[in-house]
Motif scaffolding. Structure first.
Motif, short mmCIF file in Angstrom:
data_model
loop_
_atom_site.label_atom_id
_atom_site.label_comp_id
_atom_site.label_asym_id
_atom_site.label_seq_id
_atom_site.Cartn_x
_atom_site.Cartn_y
_atom_site.Cartn_z
N VAL A 46 -8.57 -7.61 17.82
CA VAL A 46 -7.14 -7.00 17.93
C VAL A 46 -6.40 -7.52 19.09
O VAL A 46 -5.14 -7.83 19.00
CB VAL A 46 -7.29 -5.49 17.62
CG1 VAL A 46 -6.03 -4.94 18.01
CG2 VAL A 46 -7.89 -5.10 16.23
N SER A 47 -7.13 -7.64 20.14
CA SER A 47 -6.27 -8.03 21.56
C SER A 47 -5.95 -9.51 21.23
O SER A 47 -4.67 -9.89 21.66
CB SER A 47 -7.14 -7.81 22.82
OG SER A 47 -7.66 -6.61 22.84
N GLY A 49 -5.22 -10.93 18.67
CA GLY A 49 -3.90 -11.17 17.57
C GLY A 49 -2.99 -10.63 18.29
O GLY A 49 -1.64 -11.25 18.03
N PHE A 50 -2.86 -9.63 19.13
CA PHE A 50 -1.56 -9.14 19.80
C PHE A 50 -1.19 -10.30 20.70
O PHE A 50 -0.18 -10.29 21.01
CB PHE A 50 -1.84 -7.83 20.65
CG PHE A 50 -0.71 -7.19 21.27
CD1 PHE A 50 0.22 -6.78 21.10
CD2 PHE A 50 -0.93 -7.52 22.81
CE1 PHE A 50 1.25 -6.32 21.56
CE2 PHE A 50 0.06 -6.89 23.61
CZ PHE A 50 1.36 -6.38 23.03
N SER A 53 0.69 -13.13 18.89
CA SER A 53 1.76 -12.58 18.42
C SER A 53 2.93 -12.56 19.62
O SER A 53 4.05 -12.92 19.38
CB SER A 53 1.77 -11.18 17.87
OG SER A 53 1.40 -10.25 18.66
N ILE A 89 5.04 -4.33 17.09
CA ILE A 89 3.68 -5.42 17.23
C ILE A 89 2.59 -4.53 17.94
O ILE A 89 1.57 -4.38 17.45
CB ILE A 89 3.95 -6.51 17.92
CG1 ILE A 89 4.74 -7.37 17.35
CG2 ILE A 89 2.68 -7.35 18.13
CD1 ILE A 89 5.23 -8.83 18.09
N ILE A 90 3.19 -3.69 18.82
CA ILE A 90 2.06 -2.75 19.36
C ILE A 90 1.70 -1.79 18.58
O ILE A 90 0.68 -1.51 18.60
CB ILE A 90 2.70 -2.06 20.86
CG1 ILE A 90 3.08 -3.12 21.93
CG2 ILE A 90 1.89 -0.89 21.49
CD1 ILE A 90 3.83 -2.72 23.00
N SER A 93 -0.71 -3.22 16.01
CA SER A 93 -2.00 -3.61 16.63
C SER A 93 -2.97 -2.21 16.87
O SER A 93 -4.13 -2.09 16.66
CB SER A 93 -2.02 -4.18 17.96
OG SER A 93 -1.21 -5.62 17.69
N LEU A 96 -3.92 -0.69 13.27
CA LEU A 96 -5.19 -1.65 12.82
C LEU A 96 -6.35 -1.35 13.69
O LEU A 96 -7.62 -1.10 12.88
CB LEU A 96 -4.82 -3.10 13.04
CG LEU A 96 -5.87 -4.09 12.71
CD1 LEU A 96 -5.97 -3.96 10.97
CD2 LEU A 96 -5.57 -5.37 13.08
N TYR A 97 -6.45 -1.25 14.88
CA TYR A 97 -7.60 -0.87 15.67
C TYR A 97 -8.27 0.22 15.18
O TYR A 97 -9.21 0.50 15.02
CB TYR A 97 -7.34 -1.07 17.26
CG TYR A 97 -8.34 -0.70 17.98
CD1 TYR A 97 -9.57 -1.70 17.88
CD2 TYR A 97 -8.70 0.63 18.77
CE1 TYR A 97 -10.70 -1.44 18.79
CE2 TYR A 97 -9.78 0.96 19.40
CZ TYR A 97 -11.01 -0.08 19.27
OH TYR A 97 -12.04 0.17 19.98
#
Length: 115
Positions: A46-47, A49-50, A53, A89-90, A93, A96-97
């Protein structure tokens, strides 16, 4: 003809997985380490991917010169994108996490409880 082991007694395990975890035996440690590794792997994915982006946002600002000239209500578009556009986006994320971490924990709980 009867198979040779058909009359053998079925020996049940003396301890359950939940007992193994509670008593911190070698099997319990493996189970807990497995959960920790899966949560760490999830956090790293996840990090990454963040960060990817955010990198793409930076690439848009840096390499598309016409984007620098756009104005929305008098405010430059890059400022809006970096000041306001990052929050979705934050949020995505984080959602999702939390969703995936909950799924990992539920799978671990099902495994420990023997379901």
């Amino acid at each position: 003809m009867v198979a040779p082991r058909s009359h053998a007694q079925h020996i049940r395990a003396s301890t359950s997985v939940s007992q193994e975890v509670a008593e911190q035996t070698a099997v319990g440690e493996v189970m807990v380490r497995s959960l920790i590794r899966s949560q760490l792997r999830l956090a790293l994915v996840v990090s990454a991917g963040f960060m990817a982006s955010l990198f793409m946002c930076w690439m848009l600002i840096r390499w598309v010169p016409t984007f620098m000239d756009w104005r929305i209500f008098g405010v430059p578009a890059p400022w809006l994108m970096l000041g306001v556009g990052v929050y979705p986006i934050i949020g995505a994320s984080a959602w999702l996490y939390v969703h995936a971490a909950t799924r990992n924990e539920n799978q671990y709980r099902d495994l420990v409880d023997g379901q």
